[in-house]
Design a protein around this motif. Structure first.
Motif, mmCIF file in Angstrom:
data_model
loop_
_atom_site.group_PDB
_atom_site.id
_atom_site.type_symbol
_atom_site.label_atom_id
_atom_site.label_comp_id
_atom_site.label_asym_id
_atom_site.label_seq_id
_atom_site.Cartn_x
_atom_site.Cartn_y
_atom_site.Cartn_z
ATOM 1 N N LEU A 6 46.400 75.152 38.353
ATOM 2 C CA LEU A 6 47.307 74.656 37.323
ATOM 3 C C LEU A 6 46.852 75.087 35.938
ATOM 4 C CD1 LEU A 6 48.015 71.084 38.745
ATOM 5 C CD2 LEU A 6 49.353 73.180 39.036
ATOM 6 N N ARG A 26 50.644 77.824 41.966
ATOM 7 C CA ARG A 26 50.214 78.249 40.633
ATOM 8 C C ARG A 26 51.187 77.732 39.592
ATOM 9 N NH1 ARG A 26 53.374 82.723 38.708
ATOM 10 N NH2 ARG A 26 54.682 83.633 40.344
ATOM 11 N N THR A 27 50.845 77.950 38.304
ATOM 12 C CA THR A 27 51.764 77.609 37.227
ATOM 13 C C THR A 27 52.734 78.762 36.982
ATOM 14 O OG1 THR A 27 50.589 78.568 35.333
ATOM 15 C CG2 THR A 27 49.823 76.427 36.117
ATOM 16 N N THR A 44 55.046 74.395 38.440
ATOM 17 C CA THR A 44 55.209 73.831 37.096
ATOM 18 C C THR A 44 56.399 74.478 36.398
ATOM 19 O OG1 THR A 44 53.803 75.459 35.976
ATOM 20 C CG2 THR A 44 52.712 73.508 36.899
ATOM 21 N N LEU A 75 55.279 68.960 36.321
ATOM 22 C CA LEU A 75 54.633 69.299 37.581
ATOM 23 C C LEU A 75 55.527 68.836 38.715
ATOM 24 C CD1 LEU A 75 52.135 70.226 39.207
ATOM 25 C CD2 LEU A 75 51.201 67.924 38.880
ATOM 26 N N LEU A 80 53.906 70.221 45.184
ATOM 27 C CA LEU A 80 52.449 70.182 45.276
ATOM 28 C C LEU A 80 52.011 69.484 46.562
ATOM 29 C CD1 LEU A 80 49.663 70.674 44.007
ATOM 30 C CD2 LEU A 80 49.906 68.489 42.821
ATOM 31 N N THR A 90 42.420 72.482 37.348
ATOM 32 C CA THR A 90 43.198 72.106 36.170
ATOM 33 C C THR A 90 42.289 72.117 34.946
ATOM 34 O OG1 THR A 90 44.676 70.413 35.266
ATOM 35 C CG2 THR A 90 42.820 69.633 36.593
ATOM 36 N N VAL A 99 49.316 71.958 32.315
ATOM 37 C CA VAL A 99 49.515 70.582 32.736
ATOM 38 C C VAL A 99 48.235 69.795 32.472
ATOM 39 C CG1 VAL A 99 49.990 69.094 34.702
ATOM 40 C CG2 VAL A 99 51.168 71.287 34.496
ATOM 41 N N VAL A 104 47.778 65.466 36.322
ATOM 42 C CA VAL A 104 47.354 65.930 37.645
ATOM 43 C C VAL A 104 46.691 64.797 38.416
ATOM 44 C CG1 VAL A 104 45.832 67.507 38.878
ATOM 45 C CG2 VAL A 104 47.121 68.313 36.903
#
Length: 312
Positions: A6, A26-27, A44, A75, A80, A90, A99, A104
């Protein structure tokens, strides 16, 4: 092992360790290495469309009451959970960067069972960045690889210092690095160290410092010999489109030593300066070329560093 990253810098670290194949999430901003992350699911999204906004509008959105104390990114908790990661990488450094750790942690607590292990990264200096590589390597069972990579990165930094010292003698150009155009924002954290490794004297921020916006007069008074434009999250093409409108009309712009000497550069901020991943070492190599014209590592391409026209 199933890994969700993240944080773009964490994705860079996973790739550096040779474990990109273990990424299952992944982001939306994780973009390197492109061939490794293209097929990895995105979990995300941004809270606003930065591509349709000016630097000032983005800054207002980021600093506005709607985002104060909260993350700017959403998110997808269902996605997830479905990915069933064993490790989530993160950060707890900046809500503008990714994020937030709080978000998280809140999501992980909602997951059934023990949930994944969450590793939060919070580097402020170059040493911290390399320590993160070791921490991630330890967590992912790749400590030996991480130690080798870390040693290689330190050796490259030493080469940058050796080459620039030989090239510059006793001269260190005074360097201002700007990580946002409107309002002006000096680059802190590890960037002053990148500049110093490359034989420059960093202005406006100290190593490890979490900076804040500054007035134009602060930059004008600093009188940098070299001005680096590396806006956070902006690829060089966007910086090239926006820097003139943001800066050249400011009072005394053409009197800056860097402008008079033609030493204003647009750099790839997201790749080499904004993200605390292994590629910050390449950033120091790029600066060796910019500040002293020496080649450390691979030759520097136009996509990495471009001198811009500053004539009145």
């Amino acid at each position: 092992m199933r890994i969700v990253s993240l944080l773009p810098a964490a994705t860079d670290i996973v790739a550096e360790l040779g474990l990109a194949g273990a990424l299952v999430g992944r982001t939306h901003e994780c973009d390197w290495p492109p061939e490794a992350v293209a097929g990895v699911p995105v979990v995300t999204a941004a809270g606003f469309d930065a591509d349709a906004m000016s630097s000032r509008e983005i800054s207002t959105a980021v600093g506005g009451a709607a985002h104060r104390g909260s993350s700017l990114y959403t998110l997808d908790t269902d996605a997830l959970a479905a990915l069933a990661p064993e490790v989530v990488l993160t950060q707890d450094l900046c809500d503008v960067c990714a994020v937030s750790y709080e978000a998280v942690s809140r999501t992980v607590r909602m997951l059934a069972g023990a949930g994944p292990r969450v590793l939060s990264l919070e580097p402020h200096t170059l040493d911290d960045v390399l320590d993160c590589l070791l921490r991630v390597g330890e967590t992912l069972g790749a400590r030996d690889v991480a130690e080798r990579r870390c040693a290689e990165l330190r050796a490259r930094l030493a080469d940058v210092e050796r080459l620039t010292t030989a090239a510059r003698g006793h001269t260190r150009p005074r360097v201002a690095a700007i990580e946002w155009l409107d309002p002006l924002w000096p680059a802190g954290h590890w960037v002053p160290e990148q500049i110093r490794h490359a034989g420059g004297e960093p202005l406006l921020a100290a190593a490890g410092e979490h900076t804040k916006p500054m007035e134009w007069e602060a930059l004008r008074a600093a009188r940098p010999d070299v001005l680096l434009l590396l806006p956070c999250g902006f690829p060089p093409a966007r910086t090239m489109r926006e820097w003139e409108a943001a800066l050249t009309g400011l009072p005394g712009w053409h009197d800056l030593p860097a402008v008079r000497a033609g030493e204003v550069w647009v750099l790839d901020g997201p790749a080499y300066f904004n993200r605390p991943g292994p590629r910050v070492v390449r950033g120091a190599e790029v600066l060796a070329h910019v500040l002293h014209g020496v080649t450390a590592g691979e030759p520097v391409g136009r996509a990495e560093a471009r001198r811009v026209t500053t004539a009145a």
